[in-house]
Scaffold this motif. Structure first.
Motif, mmCIF file in Angstrom:
data_model
loop_
_atom_site.group_PDB
_atom_site.id
_atom_site.type_symbol
_atom_site.label_atom_id
_atom_site.label_comp_id
_atom_site.label_asym_id
_atom_site.label_seq_id
_atom_site.Cartn_x
_atom_site.Cartn_y
_atom_site.Cartn_z
ATOM 1 N N LEU A 159 38.710 44.845 86.228
ATOM 2 C CA LEU A 159 38.276 46.138 86.441
ATOM 3 C C LEU A 159 37.292 46.738 85.097
ATOM 4 O O LEU A 159 36.334 47.374 85.249
ATOM 5 C CB LEU A 159 39.211 47.218 86.993
ATOM 6 C CG LEU A 159 39.680 46.818 88.200
ATOM 7 C CD1 LEU A 159 40.954 47.856 88.483
ATOM 8 C CD2 LEU A 159 38.640 46.818 89.141
ATOM 9 N N GLU A 160 38.031 46.145 84.065
ATOM 10 C CA GLU A 160 37.246 46.430 82.857
ATOM 11 C C GLU A 160 36.066 45.592 82.296
ATOM 12 O O GLU A 160 35.355 46.307 81.820
ATOM 13 C CB GLU A 160 38.022 46.397 81.807
ATOM 14 C CG GLU A 160 39.462 47.416 81.668
ATOM 15 C CD GLU A 160 40.593 47.292 80.675
ATOM 16 O OE1 GLU A 160 40.164 46.351 79.681
ATOM 17 O OE2 GLU A 160 41.556 48.104 80.591
ATOM 18 N N ASN A 161 36.058 44.416 82.709
ATOM 19 C CA ASN A 161 34.964 43.643 82.653
ATOM 20 C C ASN A 161 33.617 43.901 83.517
ATOM 21 O O ASN A 161 32.536 43.371 83.350
ATOM 22 C CB ASN A 161 35.169 41.875 82.794
ATOM 23 C CG ASN A 161 36.396 41.784 81.687
ATOM 24 O OD1 ASN A 161 36.368 42.816 80.782
ATOM 25 N ND2 ASN A 161 36.922 40.543 81.652
ATOM 26 N N ASN A 162 34.095 44.164 84.829
ATOM 27 C CA ASN A 162 33.097 44.687 85.674
ATOM 28 C C ASN A 162 32.981 45.969 86.246
ATOM 29 O O ASN A 162 34.008 46.400 86.955
ATOM 30 C CB ASN A 162 33.465 43.628 87.071
ATOM 31 C CG ASN A 162 33.552 42.186 86.758
ATOM 32 O OD1 ASN A 162 32.433 41.452 86.647
ATOM 33 N ND2 ASN A 162 34.782 41.534 86.255
ATOM 34 N N ASP A 163 32.072 46.718 85.842
ATOM 35 C CA ASP A 163 31.805 48.025 86.185
ATOM 36 C C ASP A 163 31.594 48.373 87.601
ATOM 37 O O ASP A 163 30.429 48.029 88.056
ATOM 38 C CB ASP A 163 30.701 48.595 85.118
ATOM 39 C CG ASP A 163 30.287 50.094 85.510
ATOM 40 O OD1 ASP A 163 31.336 50.838 85.963
ATOM 41 O OD2 ASP A 163 29.632 50.606 84.822
ATOM 42 N N LEU A 164 32.568 48.916 88.313
ATOM 43 C CA LEU A 164 32.414 49.199 89.658
ATOM 44 C C LEU A 164 32.173 50.773 89.848
ATOM 45 O O LEU A 164 32.115 51.164 91.042
ATOM 46 C CB LEU A 164 33.716 49.015 90.407
ATOM 47 C CG LEU A 164 34.326 47.700 90.474
ATOM 48 C CD1 LEU A 164 35.353 47.393 91.322
ATOM 49 C CD2 LEU A 164 33.157 46.637 90.631
#
Length: 229
Positions: free
Chosen positions: A164-169
């Motif tokens: 969740l921190e590496n992939n901005d949703l």
């Protein structure tokens, strides 16, 4: 002679009026009142886009463990592929037509459940962020994200927070599905919500006991139908 000409003109006028009436009727069918809102495939036009903009991301112990030679498939079914969450994610992908992404760590977990829990608890206590093998490519292409995970220590695997921190949703619609033991969802939803302040997380969440996951296809399909898929 005049009577014949008059009769001829009357017949021509009659056929012309009939042709105009038929053309007017055709025009009304093609451009008048709104037609059926279903597409050729029978899907309502306002239903979620089930192809191209859906990402199904999930963390499964079965895809994050190094299997020991003595692993018992009967005693430890969750670590034998397909794992519980892996199987749920596969059904979600089949129905939504989304892209499937397995969240995998570079340092796999033990295949012994007690040893796995010991490491998971240590990571939780350290608020660790395990390194991931890869991240999602072209994340901007997805508007909807289905996020699957198991309940570990009344929360989520810390690798899920790495994802969740590496992939901005931010700005994306997020749907959660979870496999768990007697702890249920525990604090997992609150943890994910805090990690995704810019996302819209649906409160319609799918969860099931880990023992029931392999037989939950019908329940998954019913859940997705409720969501519009």
């Amino acid at each position: 002679m005049r009577k014949t000409a008059a009769l001829f003109l009357a017949l021509v006028l009659s056929f012309s009026l009939a042709a105009c009436s038929h053309a007017s009727s055709d025009a009304t069918a093609s451009s008048g009142a709104p037609q059926n809102t279903e597409t050729e495939s029978g899907t309502p036009s306002d239903a979620p886009d089930s192809a191209g903009n859906v990402l199904v991301a999930y963390f499964s112990w079965a895809e994050n463990a190094v299997l020991a030679d003595d692993v018992d498939a009967v005693a430890s079914p969750s670590v034998i592929s397909p794992g519980n969450v892996q199987q749920l994610a596969g059904w979600v992908q089949e129905i939504t037509g989304g892209a499937l992404f397995s969240i995998r760590v570079t340092d796999p977990y033990p295949s012994d459940w007690d040893d796995c829990l010991t490491r998971a608890n240590r990571e939780r206590g350290e608020n660790a962020r395990p390194e991931l093998a890869e991240n999602v490519e072209n994340l901007d292409n997805y508007d909807v994200v289905f996020l699957g995970y198991p309940n570990w220590w009344y929360g989520v695997p810390m690798a899920l927070l790495s994802f969740l921190e590496n992939n901005d949703l931010s700005g994306k619609q997020v749907y959660l599905f979870c496999s768990h033991g007697t702890g249920g969802l525990a604090n997992s939803v609150e943890i994910i919500t805090q990690a995704l302040p810019g996302s819209e997380i649906s409160d319609n969440i799918f969860d099931c006991y880990e023992e029931e996951a392999p037989g939950s296809q019908t329940e998954i399909e019913r859940w997705l139908t409720e969501l519009g898929y």
